[in-house]
Design a protein around this motif. Sequence first.
Motif, PDB file in Angstrom:
ATOM      1  N   ALA A 105       0.844  -1.198   0.000  1.00 53.39           N
ATOM      2  CA  ALA A 105       0.000   0.000   0.000  1.00 53.39           C
ATOM      3  C   ALA A 105       0.876   1.245   0.000  1.00 53.39           C
ATOM      4  O   ALA A 105       2.004   1.237   0.502  1.00 53.39           O
ATOM      5  CB  ALA A 105      -0.912  -0.004   1.222  1.00 53.39           C
ATOM      6  N   GLY A 106       0.354   2.307  -0.555  1.00 53.66           N
ATOM      7  CA  GLY A 106       1.036   3.588  -0.495  1.00 53.66           C
ATOM      8  C   GLY A 106       0.738   4.299   0.815  1.00 53.66           C
ATOM      9  O   GLY A 106      -0.102   3.873   1.601  1.00 53.66           O
ATOM     10  N   ALA A 151      -8.152 -10.480   0.929  1.00 52.74           N
ATOM     11  CA  ALA A 151      -7.395 -11.325   0.011  1.00 52.74           C
ATOM     12  C   ALA A 151      -7.514 -10.838  -1.421  1.00 52.74           C
ATOM     13  O   ALA A 151      -6.615 -11.061  -2.236  1.00 52.74           O
ATOM     14  CB  ALA A 151      -7.864 -12.776   0.113  1.00 52.74           C
ATOM     15  N   GLN A 152      -8.630 -10.144  -1.761  1.00 50.23           N
ATOM     16  CA  GLN A 152      -8.780  -9.700  -3.144  1.00 50.23           C
ATOM     17  C   GLN A 152      -9.613  -8.440  -3.312  1.00 50.23           C
ATOM     18  O   GLN A 152      -9.326  -7.642  -4.188  1.00 50.23           O
ATOM     19  CB  GLN A 152      -9.392 -10.819  -3.997  1.00 50.23           C
ATOM     20  N   TYR A 153     -10.617  -8.188  -2.500  1.00 49.60           N
ATOM     21  CA  TYR A 153     -11.572  -7.143  -2.846  1.00 49.60           C
ATOM     22  C   TYR A 153     -11.078  -5.726  -2.553  1.00 49.60           C
ATOM     23  O   TYR A 153     -11.035  -4.881  -3.438  1.00 49.60           O
ATOM     24  CB  TYR A 153     -12.907  -7.391  -2.159  1.00 49.60           C
ATOM     25  N   HIS A 154     -10.736  -5.411  -1.321  1.00 54.83           N
ATOM     26  CA  HIS A 154     -10.299  -4.038  -1.049  1.00 54.83           C
ATOM     27  C   HIS A 154      -9.044  -4.049  -0.185  1.00 54.83           C
ATOM     28  O   HIS A 154      -8.878  -4.882   0.700  1.00 54.83           O
ATOM     29  CB  HIS A 154     -11.407  -3.223  -0.367  1.00 54.83           C
ATOM     30  N   HIS A 155      -8.128  -3.144  -0.473  1.00 54.21           N
ATOM     31  CA  HIS A 155      -6.876  -3.013   0.271  1.00 54.21           C
ATOM     32  C   HIS A 155      -6.165  -4.356   0.420  1.00 54.21           C
ATOM     33  O   HIS A 155      -5.632  -4.685   1.484  1.00 54.21           O
ATOM     34  CB  HIS A 155      -7.129  -2.400   1.648  1.00 54.21           C
ATOM     35  N   ALA A 156      -6.155  -5.145  -0.662  1.00 53.26           N
ATOM     36  CA  ALA A 156      -5.489  -6.455  -0.650  1.00 53.26           C
ATOM     37  C   ALA A 156      -4.004  -6.268  -0.936  1.00 53.26           C
ATOM     38  O   ALA A 156      -3.458  -6.756  -1.933  1.00 53.26           O
ATOM     39  CB  ALA A 156      -6.138  -7.386  -1.666  1.00 53.26           C
ATOM     40  N   LEU A 162      -3.501  -1.451   7.794  1.00 55.85           N
ATOM     41  CA  LEU A 162      -3.139  -0.196   8.454  1.00 55.85           C
ATOM     42  C   LEU A 162      -3.767   0.990   7.739  1.00 55.85           C
ATOM     43  O   LEU A 162      -4.409   1.849   8.371  1.00 55.85           O
ATOM     44  CB  LEU A 162      -1.612  -0.054   8.479  1.00 55.85           C
ATOM     45  N   VAL A 163      -3.610   1.057   6.419  1.00 49.95           N
ATOM     46  CA  VAL A 163      -4.140   2.193   5.656  1.00 49.95           C
ATOM     47  C   VAL A 163      -5.662   2.248   5.765  1.00 49.95           C
ATOM     48  O   VAL A 163      -6.240   3.317   5.992  1.00 49.95           O
ATOM     49  CB  VAL A 163      -3.692   2.104   4.188  1.00 49.95           C
TER      50      VAL A 163
END
Length: 313
Positions: A105-106, A151-156, A162-163
């Motif tokens: 993640a950024g 695992a796949q949908y959001h923030h995977a 954390l974000v």
Amino acid sequence: MAELLVNQICPGATVQGTFALKAKKLLPYREAPGHFLAVTLADRTGSVEGRLWEGAEEADSRLKAGDIVTVEALAVAYNGSVQLRIDSIVKENGRIDPAKFIPSAGRLEEAEMKLMQLIDSLTQPYLKALLTHIFSKQDFYEAFSRAPAAAQYHHALLGGLLVHSVTVASAADGVVKDYPGADRDLLVAGAILHDIGKVQEYRCRGTVEQTDEGRLLGHIVSGVLFLDRAIAGVPGFPADLRLKLLHMITSHHGRYEWQSPKRPKFLEAALLHQLDLLDAQADMFSRAAAGREDGDSSWTGWVKGLDRCVYCR
């Protein structure tokens, strides 16, 4: 020879490196006896198809999807794409850095700083003591800050938990002033903690995978168990505050059909559910638009998590 990332592979390149084995299938030759092995290999930059023409049956028997594999191959052009003509594919048993295979993640440093600011801003003494107690444990904090939110949908992504948690908590801090009846500290603390069980639900190696605990209990149950143990470590923690925090984790999915054991039963729990849904869907819309296959099109393909195509202009 420097290892090539998937997005650096072009026809004619000699490839030697480690990849996540996303999928494999043993297929028969069309006009001769025997089989070849079709594989999908991936790293954090994307995926590439590969074919092993000799020794396919033996390789198929010793490999499984999810393995990390060391590959020697030649990249060739096939049907307008790059394909690997594999000479050797062996399971890698050494220490693996998930960051090679899973994107990060950024804004991680910003999120870490914001998390500490939010905890420090709490004025309710028991909530502040609880969150300080949880996040001051270095092993847990490191696991939390690297965990994905799905695992796949959001923030995977590595650091996605954390974000996501900090974004929901920041949104809670911003919106609470428009709802005078809401307890700011309870909402912010619940937002930080709502997905805490995902530290136990997922593991990262070549891909984001569910643990046995994740499959058998899920992050809501794991989160409630974790939080109740943490609350027990804060002397004098009020019983009613304990119930409210546990309910916020239990009900944050909002609907029974979304595997929520309970629906929100008070204002802060209801706000948390909506803010969690908002951030999850915002991430899915953003990633769908950024990752559309046809960059000249105004539309993505069908996005499973959103159950629709997404307009990108």
